[in-house]
Design a protein around this motif. Structure first.
Motif, PDB file in Angstrom:
ATOM      1  N   VAL A 460       0.810  -1.102  -0.106  1.00 26.69           N
ATOM      2  CA  VAL A 460       0.148  -0.032  -0.063  1.00 26.69           C
ATOM      3  C   VAL A 460       0.818   1.162   0.026  1.00 26.69           C
ATOM      4  CG1 VAL A 460      -1.905   1.282   1.109  1.00 26.69           C
ATOM      5  CG2 VAL A 460      -1.875  -1.418   1.148  1.00 26.69           C
ATOM      6  N   ARG A 461       0.807   1.991  -1.114  1.00 26.50           N
ATOM      7  CA  ARG A 461       1.736   3.133  -1.291  1.00 26.50           C
ATOM      8  C   ARG A 461       0.945   4.601  -1.103  1.00 26.50           C
ATOM      9  NH1 ARG A 461       5.637   2.535  -5.752  1.00 26.50           N
ATOM     10  NH2 ARG A 461       6.489   4.602  -5.097  1.00 26.50           N
ATOM     11  N   ARG A 462      -0.297   4.317  -1.435  1.00 24.12           N
ATOM     12  CA  ARG A 462      -1.215   5.675  -1.122  1.00 24.12           C
ATOM     13  C   ARG A 462      -2.622   5.239  -1.124  1.00 24.12           C
ATOM     14  NH1 ARG A 462      -0.002   2.968  -5.706  1.00 24.12           N
ATOM     15  NH2 ARG A 462       1.716   4.606  -6.189  1.00 24.12           N
ATOM     16  N   LEU A 463      -3.518   6.129  -0.391  1.00 23.04           N
ATOM     17  CA  LEU A 463      -4.914   5.883  -0.108  1.00 23.04           C
ATOM     18  C   LEU A 463      -5.759   6.911  -1.319  1.00 23.04           C
ATOM     19  CD1 LEU A 463      -5.005   5.199   3.518  1.00 23.04           C
ATOM     20  CD2 LEU A 463      -5.091   3.386   2.000  1.00 23.04           C
ATOM     21  N   VAL A 464      -6.736   6.450  -1.868  1.00 23.26           N
ATOM     22  CA  VAL A 464      -7.399   7.348  -2.491  1.00 23.26           C
ATOM     23  C   VAL A 464      -8.540   7.838  -1.377  1.00 23.26           C
ATOM     24  CG1 VAL A 464      -9.146   7.833  -4.263  1.00 23.26           C
ATOM     25  CG2 VAL A 464      -6.907   6.100  -4.629  1.00 23.26           C
ATOM     26  N   ILE A 465      -8.839   9.376  -1.255  1.00 21.56           N
ATOM     27  CA  ILE A 465      -9.808   9.630  -0.240  1.00 21.56           C
ATOM     28  C   ILE A 465     -11.045   9.624  -1.202  1.00 21.56           C
ATOM     29  CG2 ILE A 465     -10.324  11.472   1.296  1.00 21.56           C
ATOM     30  CD1 ILE A 465      -7.432  12.400   0.869  1.00 21.56           C
ATOM     31  N   VAL A 466     -11.861   9.068  -0.666  1.00 25.19           N
ATOM     32  CA  VAL A 466     -13.509   8.827  -1.223  1.00 25.19           C
ATOM     33  C   VAL A 466     -14.549   9.464  -0.441  1.00 25.19           C
ATOM     34  CG1 VAL A 466     -12.515   7.095  -2.946  1.00 25.19           C
ATOM     35  CG2 VAL A 466     -13.869   6.502  -0.602  1.00 25.19           C
ATOM     36  N   GLU A 467     -15.553   9.937  -1.035  1.00 26.50           N
ATOM     37  CA  GLU A 467     -16.751  10.185  -0.123  1.00 26.50           C
ATOM     38  C   GLU A 467     -17.446   8.578   0.212  1.00 26.50           C
ATOM     39  OE1 GLU A 467     -19.992  13.442  -1.077  1.00 26.50           O
ATOM     40  OE2 GLU A 467     -20.388  11.760  -2.435  1.00 26.50           O
ATOM     41  N   ALA A 468     -18.028   8.323   1.097  1.00 24.69           N
ATOM     42  CA  ALA A 468     -18.515   7.339   1.665  1.00 24.69           C
ATOM     43  C   ALA A 468     -19.825   7.195   0.774  1.00 24.69           C
ATOM     44  CB  ALA A 468     -19.145   7.344   3.070  1.00 24.69           C
ATOM     45  N   GLY A 469     -20.188   6.098   0.430  1.00 25.89           N
ATOM     46  CA  GLY A 469     -21.173   5.393  -0.362  1.00 25.89           C
ATOM     47  C   GLY A 469     -21.047   5.547  -1.855  1.00 25.89           C
ATOM     48  N   SER A 470     -20.863   6.811  -2.353  1.00 18.22           N
ATOM     49  CA  SER A 470     -20.523   7.214  -3.836  1.00 18.22           C
ATOM     50  C   SER A 470     -19.140   6.770  -4.240  1.00 18.22           C
ATOM     51  CB  SER A 470     -21.306   8.636  -3.910  1.00 18.22           C
ATOM     52  OG  SER A 470     -19.976   9.399  -3.386  1.00 18.22           O
ATOM     53  N   LYS A 471     -18.323   6.742  -3.464  1.00 18.35           N
ATOM     54  CA  LYS A 471     -16.875   6.479  -3.772  1.00 18.35           C
ATOM     55  C   LYS A 471     -16.545   7.708  -4.587  1.00 18.35           C
ATOM     56  CE  LYS A 471     -16.440   1.695  -2.937  1.00 18.35           C
ATOM     57  NZ  LYS A 471     -17.539   1.009  -2.886  1.00 18.35           N
ATOM     58  N   ARG A 472     -16.954   8.754  -4.552  1.00 18.79           N
ATOM     59  CA  ARG A 472     -16.512  10.118  -5.412  1.00 18.79           C
ATOM     60  C   ARG A 472     -15.048  10.443  -4.823  1.00 18.79           C
ATOM     61  NH1 ARG A 472     -20.597  12.735  -4.908  1.00 18.79           N
ATOM     62  NH2 ARG A 472     -21.721  12.167  -6.841  1.00 18.79           N
ATOM     63  N   VAL A 473     -14.222  10.631  -5.604  1.00 20.60           N
ATOM     64  CA  VAL A 473     -12.690  10.988  -5.433  1.00 20.60           C
ATOM     65  C   VAL A 473     -12.561  12.279  -4.925  1.00 20.60           C
ATOM     66  CG1 VAL A 473     -10.435  11.084  -6.021  1.00 20.60           C
ATOM     67  CG2 VAL A 473     -11.559   9.193  -6.868  1.00 20.60           C
ATOM     68  N   GLU A 474     -12.026  12.297  -3.784  1.00 20.35           N
ATOM     69  CA  GLU A 474     -11.984  13.682  -2.848  1.00 20.35           C
ATOM     70  C   GLU A 474     -10.538  14.022  -2.776  1.00 20.35           C
ATOM     71  OE1 GLU A 474     -15.812  14.303  -0.218  1.00 20.35           O
ATOM     72  OE2 GLU A 474     -13.892  13.336   0.846  1.00 20.35           O
ATOM     73  N   GLY A 475      -9.551  13.066  -2.875  1.00 19.15           N
ATOM     74  CA  GLY A 475      -8.138  13.422  -2.574  1.00 19.15           C
ATOM     75  C   GLY A 475      -7.347  12.178  -2.833  1.00 19.15           C
ATOM     76  N   ILE A 476      -6.192  12.370  -2.609  1.00 20.24           N
ATOM     77  CA  ILE A 476      -5.364  11.115  -2.491  1.00 20.24           C
ATOM     78  C   ILE A 476      -4.148  11.291  -1.618  1.00 20.24           C
ATOM     79  CG2 ILE A 476      -3.727  11.998  -4.381  1.00 20.24           C
ATOM     80  CD1 ILE A 476      -3.694   8.934  -5.115  1.00 20.24           C
ATOM     81  N   ILE A 477      -3.709  10.528  -0.718  1.00 18.55           N
ATOM     82  CA  ILE A 477      -2.610  10.674   0.126  1.00 18.55           C
ATOM     83  C   ILE A 477      -1.430   9.479   0.190  1.00 18.55           C
ATOM     84  CG2 ILE A 477      -4.054   9.477   2.126  1.00 18.55           C
ATOM     85  CD1 ILE A 477      -2.867  11.589   4.154  1.00 18.55           C
TER      86      ILE A 477
END
Length: 489
Positions: A460-477
Motif C-alpha cells: 500500500v503506497r497511497r490511499l484514495v480519499i473517497v466520499e462514503a457510499g458514492s466513492k466519489r474521489v476527494e483526494g489522494i494521500i
C-alpha cells in the motif's frame, strides 16, 4: 432509524440530533440496543465497500444515553469508546449537548480511536458537540495547538533518529539484483515474474552496485518504441543491455534539459547504521520509492552486500508499532486528515492555488496515462467514472504487466485504453469493491493514525480519499505526504 415510542421528542418540539453509531469489528449480524430504543434491538447495516464495519444513524434528543451492541447473538460494548457500568453490565455512554451549544463543524472521528476501519457516511449533522460520561467536551473538528503539533512531530522524529536501518531487515526474505549486462527485455520479464517494480543493478566489472532499474524505465522505453523517430527498435530490445539503456536514458535526459553532456547519477543508498530519519529523508529528497541498504565489510567499500530495499512503508510500520499503545500521547494522530495539510485534494469551487488532482476515465488512452505519470510526476492515477466515482487505480508499477507475453510489442499506446491496459494485470478491472486490493481507500474523516496504519501495510503506497457510499474521489494521500507532514518539511 428512531423507535415509534420515542416520538415524544418530535411532538414536544425538541430538535433531534442525527447520530451515527458504529461497530467496526466485524460479525455476521450486528444490532444496537439502548435507552433511546427502549432497549429493543435494532439492526445495523454493513458500510458499502467495507463489510466489517456496521453502522446506523439514530435521531436522538439532547441528553444522556446508554447503548450496547448485539454481535452474532452476544452482548458487547465498544471498549474504545466511552463506557461505564450499569444494571445491564458494561454499556457505552454518550451525552449530546442541547441546541444552544451547537457548534457548526466538520464530522467528528471516533474518540478515542479504535482499530477498526472507518468507511462510513459523511454526515455534516453528525455530533455537532459530543460530551462523554466524564463531562469532557469534544468538538467535532478536533484542534491542537502549535505546541502539541511540534511535540508530536518531535517525538516521532526522535524515534526515527534513535532507530537504525538494520531494524528494517526481515527475519527472512530475498532481494533481487540485476546485472547491467542483462538484456532490457529479459530484465523487465524478471520484474513482472517476481512481482516487483524495481531492482538494484550490479556491475560485475566494477564490483559494485551502480543504479536501479524501475517501472519508470519501462515507461520511457515504451514511449521510445512508440516514437517513430526513435533509434530504439523492438528487435534491439533482445540484445539491448541495461547498461546501454542507462547511457541512452542519460543522453535523452541531457537533451531534454538542454545540457550538452550527460552526467550519470550516483546510486542512492544507505547503510545499516543510518538511522530511519536519514533513510526517510533520502527517499523524500530524491523522489524514489526505495533505497537499497548496502553493507561493505571493508573500509574501501569493496565486496558490498545488498541487505534490503528500504521503503517509507517499512519505516511507517516501525512507527505505528512503536506508538500503537501510546497514540493518545501524540495529539496529531487523533486529527482527521481533512484537518491537517496533508495529501492532494480535489480543489473546491473558487480555489485556484491548489495543485490539481490528476484523474482519468477508463476510456483515456494508455499514452495519456504514461505522459501523466512522467510529466505530472505522480506515481498513480485514480480511474473514475463520469460521476468521478473511483473504479480503479493505474500506477507506474502496473506497466510491468505489459512485459507478460511481450504484450508491449503489439499494442498501440494511442489506441489502447486504460480499461484495456488494466485487463493485462493479474487482478482484472472487474472488481470495484473495497476488497479489491488495487483500490485502497479512506475517508476525509479518518483520523491520521488509521491512515498511517493502512499505509504501513505491504503493497500500500497511497490511499484514495473517497466520499462514503458514492466513492466519489476527494483526494489522494501517499506515504511521502505522511512523512513530509510528520517531519515538518
Amino acid at each position: 432509524m428512531y423507535p415509534s415510542d420515542m416520538d415524544f421528542a418530535r411532538e414536544s418540539g425538541t430538535m433531534l440530533i442525527p447520530t451515527r453509531f458504529e461497530w467496526p469489528y466485524g460479525g455476521r449480524s450486528v444490532l444496537i440496543s439502548g435507552s433511546f430504543t427502549g432497549w429493543t434491538q435494532w439492526p445495523m447495516t454493513p458500510v458499502e465497500g467495507c463489510p466489517t464495519v456496521f453502522q446506523t444513524i439514530c435521531s436522538l434528543p439532547p441528553g444522556y444515553h446508554q447503548y450496547k451492541f448485539v454481535v452474532d447473538g452476544e452482548w458487547r460494548h465498544d471498549e474504545h469508546k466511552p463506557f461505564g457500568s450499569s444494571n445491564l453490565g458494561m454499556v457505552n455512554t454518550i451525552l449530546l449537548a442541547r441546541e444552544a451549544n451547537y457548534i457548526p463543524a466538520m464530522p467528528i472521528p471516533q474518540i478515542p480511536p479504535g482499530p477498526g476501519s472507518n468507511m462510513d457516511v459523511d454526515n455534516e449533522a453528525f455530533h455537532r458537540v459530543v460530551r462523554v460520561s466524564d463531562s469532557t467536551l469534544y468538538e467535532p473538528f478536533l484542534r491542537i495547538s502549535e505546541a502539541d503539533l511540534e511535540m508530536s512531530q518531535h517525538r516521532i522524529a526522535s524515534f526515527m533518529s534513535m532507530h537504525m536501518a538494520y531494524e528494517l531487515l526481515p527475519e527472512s526474505g530475498k532481494v533481487i539484483a540485476l546485472d547491467v549486462d542483462l538484456p532490457v527485455k529479459q530484465a523487465f520479464h524478471i520484474l513482472h515474474e517476481q512481482g516487483i517494480s524495481m531492482a538494484p543493478l550490479w556491475d560485475f566489472l566494477r564490483g559494485k552496485f551502480v543504479g536501479v532499474l524501475s517501472a519508470l524505465d519501462f515507461i520511457l522505453i515504451m514511449r521510445e518504441l512508440g516514437n517513430h523517430g526513435s533509434n530504439l527498435t523492438e528487435e534491439e530490445l533482445e540484445t539491448h543491455t541495461i547498461s546501454a539503456w542507462k547511457e541512452a536514458k542519460s543522453y535523452l535526459n541531457s537533451q531534454i534539459n538542454g545540457q550538452g553532456s550527460s552526467v550519470p547519477r550516483r546510486l542512492l543508498h544507505a547503510g545499516p547504521n543510518n538511522n530511519l530519519k536519514e533513510v526517510a529523508l533520502k527517499i523524500l529528497q530524491s523522489g524514489v520509492s526505495t533505497v537499497p541498504i548496502i553493507h561493505s565489510p571493508s573500509e574501501d567499500a569493496s565486496n558490498p552486500q545488498l541487505l534490503h530495499l528500504a521503503s517509507l512503508s517499512g519505516i511507517l510500520k516501525c512507527i505505528c508499532r512503536y506508538f500503537r499503545h501510546s497514540s493518545s500521547s501524540l495529539p496529531v494522530l487523533q486529527l482527521p486528515i481533512c484537518a491537517i495539510p496533508v495529501g492532494t485534494w480535489v480543489p473546491k469551487i473558487g480555489e485556484t492555488n491548489q495543485r490539481p488532482l490528476a484523474t482519468l476515465r477508463p476510456t483515456a488512452s494508455l499514452s495519456a496515462a504514461l505522459n501523466l505519470l512522467i510529466q505530472g510526476q505522480v506515481s498513480s492515477i485514480p480511474i473514475v467514472d463520469d460521476n468521478n466515482s473511483l473504479l480503479d487505480v493505474y500506477s507506474r508499477s502496473d506497466i510491468t504487466s505489459l512485459a507478460k507475453d511481450n504484450i508491449y510489442t503489439h499494442i498501440n499506446l494511442e489506441e489502447t485504453t486504460i480499461h484495456q491496459a488494466l485487463q493485462y494485470r493479474e487482478d482484472p478491472f472487474t472488481t470495484y469493491d473495497y476488497g479489491n486490493q488495487r483500490c485502497h481507500m479512506c475517508l476525509r474523516s479518518d483520523p491520521l493514525h488509521k491512515v498511517m496504519d493502512r499505509l504501513s501495510k505491504p503493497g500500500v503506497r497511497r490511499l484514495v480519499i473517497v466520499e462514503a457510499g458514492s466513492k466519489r474521489v476527494e483526494g489522494i494521500i501517499s506515504l511521502s505526504d505522511i512523512f513530509r507532514f510528520l517531519l515538518g518539511i
